[in-house]
Design an enzyme around this catalytic site. Sequence first.
Site, PDB file in Angstrom:
ATOM      1  N   SER A 156       0.702  -1.259   0.105  1.00 48.14           N
ATOM      2  CA  SER A 156       0.026  -0.023   0.060  1.00 48.14           C
ATOM      3  C   SER A 156       0.801   1.199   0.020  1.00 48.14           C
ATOM      4  O   SER A 156       2.048   1.181   0.335  1.00 48.14           O
ATOM      5  CB  SER A 156      -0.899   0.173   1.217  1.00 48.14           C
ATOM      6  OG  SER A 156      -1.386   1.307   1.427  1.00 48.14           O
ATOM      7  N   TYR A 169      -2.695  -0.417  10.425  1.00 51.03           N
ATOM      8  CA  TYR A 169      -2.810  -0.697   9.087  1.00 51.03           C
ATOM      9  C   TYR A 169      -1.658  -0.432   8.368  1.00 51.03           C
ATOM     10  O   TYR A 169      -0.886  -1.234   7.881  1.00 51.03           O
ATOM     11  CB  TYR A 169      -3.870   0.091   8.309  1.00 51.03           C
ATOM     12  CG  TYR A 169      -4.069  -0.408   6.835  1.00 51.03           C
ATOM     13  CD1 TYR A 169      -4.634  -1.456   6.222  1.00 51.03           C
ATOM     14  CD2 TYR A 169      -3.365   0.308   5.878  1.00 51.03           C
ATOM     15  CE1 TYR A 169      -4.759  -1.626   5.051  1.00 51.03           C
ATOM     16  CE2 TYR A 169      -3.682   0.168   4.527  1.00 51.03           C
ATOM     17  CZ  TYR A 169      -4.330  -0.975   3.996  1.00 51.03           C
ATOM     18  OH  TYR A 169      -4.271  -1.194   2.876  1.00 51.03           O
TER      19      TYR A 169
HETATM   20  P1  NAP Z   1     -12.004  -5.674  -0.135  1.00 46.14           P
HETATM   21  O1  NAP Z   1     -12.776  -4.916  -1.076  1.00 46.14           O
HETATM   22  O2  NAP Z   1     -12.424  -5.133   1.384  1.00 46.14           O
HETATM   23  O3  NAP Z   1     -11.782  -7.097  -0.458  1.00 46.14           O
HETATM   24  C1  NAP Z   1     -11.008  -8.055   0.694  1.00 46.14           C
HETATM   25  C2  NAP Z   1     -10.830  -9.373   0.086  1.00 46.14           C
HETATM   26  O4  NAP Z   1     -10.130 -10.260   1.126  1.00 46.14           O
HETATM   27  C3  NAP Z   1     -12.383  -9.994   0.031  1.00 46.14           C
HETATM   28  O5  NAP Z   1     -12.349 -10.948  -1.053  1.00 46.14           O
HETATM   29  C4  NAP Z   1     -12.315 -11.023   1.271  1.00 46.14           C
HETATM   30  O6  NAP Z   1     -13.180 -11.793   1.334  1.00 46.14           O
HETATM   31  C5  NAP Z   1     -10.924 -11.154   1.543  1.00 46.14           C
HETATM   32  N1  NAP Z   1     -10.603 -11.637   2.840  1.00 46.14           N
HETATM   33  C6  NAP Z   1     -10.567 -10.633   3.979  1.00 46.14           C
HETATM   34  N2  NAP Z   1      -9.885 -11.323   5.205  1.00 46.14           N
HETATM   35  C7  NAP Z   1      -9.860 -12.703   4.503  1.00 46.14           C
HETATM   36  C8  NAP Z   1      -9.286 -13.872   5.287  1.00 46.14           C
HETATM   37  N3  NAP Z   1      -9.060 -13.892   6.626  1.00 46.14           N
HETATM   38  N4  NAP Z   1      -9.316 -14.942   4.560  1.00 46.14           N
HETATM   39  C9  NAP Z   1      -9.592 -15.004   3.146  1.00 46.14           C
HETATM   40  N5  NAP Z   1      -9.890 -13.914   2.460  1.00 46.14           N
HETATM   41  C10 NAP Z   1      -9.953 -12.682   3.189  1.00 46.14           C
HETATM   42  O7  NAP Z   1     -10.431  -4.900  -0.086  1.00 46.14           O
HETATM   43  P2  NAP Z   1      -9.686  -4.112  -1.118  1.00 46.14           P
HETATM   44  O8  NAP Z   1      -9.959  -2.881  -1.324  1.00 46.14           O
HETATM   45  O9  NAP Z   1     -10.096  -5.010  -2.546  1.00 46.14           O
HETATM   46  O10 NAP Z   1      -8.241  -4.673  -0.888  1.00 46.14           O
HETATM   47  C11 NAP Z   1      -7.334  -5.486  -1.489  1.00 46.14           C
HETATM   48  C12 NAP Z   1      -6.025  -5.081  -0.889  1.00 46.14           C
HETATM   49  O11 NAP Z   1      -5.494  -4.183  -1.286  1.00 46.14           O
HETATM   50  C13 NAP Z   1      -5.816  -5.420   0.677  1.00 46.14           C
HETATM   51  O12 NAP Z   1      -4.752  -6.147   0.996  1.00 46.14           O
HETATM   52  C14 NAP Z   1      -5.708  -3.910   0.895  1.00 46.14           C
HETATM   53  O13 NAP Z   1      -5.007  -3.699   2.217  1.00 46.14           O
HETATM   54  C15 NAP Z   1      -4.895  -3.498  -0.271  1.00 46.14           C
HETATM   55  N6  NAP Z   1      -5.029  -2.053  -0.687  1.00 46.14           N
HETATM   56  C16 NAP Z   1      -6.225  -1.445  -0.977  1.00 46.14           C
HETATM   57  C17 NAP Z   1      -6.232  -0.002  -1.264  1.00 46.14           C
HETATM   58  C18 NAP Z   1      -7.510   0.624  -1.514  1.00 46.14           C
HETATM   59  O14 NAP Z   1      -7.530   2.037  -1.875  1.00 46.14           O
HETATM   60  N7  NAP Z   1      -8.732   0.043  -1.852  1.00 46.14           N
HETATM   61  C19 NAP Z   1      -5.143   0.650  -1.247  1.00 46.14           C
HETATM   62  C20 NAP Z   1      -3.968   0.006  -0.901  1.00 46.14           C
HETATM   63  C21 NAP Z   1      -3.867  -1.297  -0.541  1.00 46.14           C
HETATM   64  P3  NAP Z   1     -13.907 -12.454   2.393  1.00 46.14           P
HETATM   65  O15 NAP Z   1     -14.148 -11.441   3.687  1.00 46.14           O
HETATM   66  O16 NAP Z   1     -15.428 -12.983   1.931  1.00 46.14           O
HETATM   67  O17 NAP Z   1     -13.057 -13.396   3.372  1.00 46.14           O
END
Ligand code: NAP
Length: 265
Positions: A156, A169
């Site tokens: 991130s 985080y």
């Molecule tokens: P999101 O929409 O909340 O999706 C998270 C995904 O992870 C879901 O598929 C969830 O499915 C799964 N998950 C969560 N806990 C889990 C567990 N214990 N075991 C297996 N699966 C799990 O998040 P996102 O925004 O797409 O983010 C994805 C990644 O990108 C993360 O690592 C986040 O930190 C990183 N990121 C995001 C941003 C942003 O702006 N959105 C910026 C920088 C980095 P279930 O809940 O069904 O398990």
Amino acid sequence: MTTHPLFDIAGRTALVTGSSRGIGHAFARGLVEAGCTVVLNGRDPQALEKAAAELGGVGPGAASGAGAAEVHTAAFDVTDGPAVAAGIADVEERVGPLDILVNNAGMQNRAPLLEFTDDAWRQILDTNLTSAFLVGREAARRMTARGHGKIVNICSLQSEVVRPGIAPYAATKGALKMLTKGMCADWGRYGIQVNGLGPGYIETELTRPLVEDEEFSAWVRGRTPAGRWGRTEDLIGALLYLASPAADFVSGQVLYVDGGMTSVL
Ligand code: NAP
């Protein structure tokens, strides 16, 4: 369509953790479009089936009627060591040897540090950091034996910088950057490249409260040289590059895809 062979990853098998929605699902789509067999992961089997169905008609052969790429699901909790070991073994037996692992599953918990509970701390560490160790180690045990593999850890912009209310985080994402370098150091000799991809502010479910906060949203737009929030599609090219032979001598790096945000004051 012509593609430079260095970027050709058709036929590879990839596991993307946390790919039932958001960034992980977009990564899965990009890999399917590049001709990979893709395994979707998350904790909710029904959400995974729905996510897989959405990718049903995608893939290089889909338009010509030659058939879409293969999409599989593997529901397991990436924070649970025995479940991860069983999950990776099952994926390799059912789908085939993994060429590409994307450690993407993650969570956010925004709260002032003084009020952050012990349980909340452990949960975010387990989900964002320990998961990459558990899934990475299990996949790498097999990849090292085969002498090749690509691992991409989703970091991130908070691997580098932080703001109030998200210290835990940022701690997980900063540590994930160093785990990426450590994996590179340990596994490079076995033909495995490990890199990080650092998204900036991307519109997903995780960031919905921020997108809906007009003041914060305006701050993001003003603070980002590109002048806008990122979209999940903005991240695909970087992932495909890091997963491809074009990056065979690139390891231990974090590629930030943030519209320029980490470069400016
Ligand atoms: P999101 O929409 O909340 O999706 C998270 C995904 O992870 C879901 O598929 C969830 O499915 C799964 N998950 C969560 N806990 C889990 C567990 N214990 N075991 C297996 N699966 C799990 O998040 P996102 O925004 O797409 O983010 C994805 C990644 O990108 C993360 O690592 C986040 O930190 C990183 N990121 C995001 C941003 C942003 O702006 N959105 C910026 C920088 C980095 P279930 O809940 O069904 O398990």
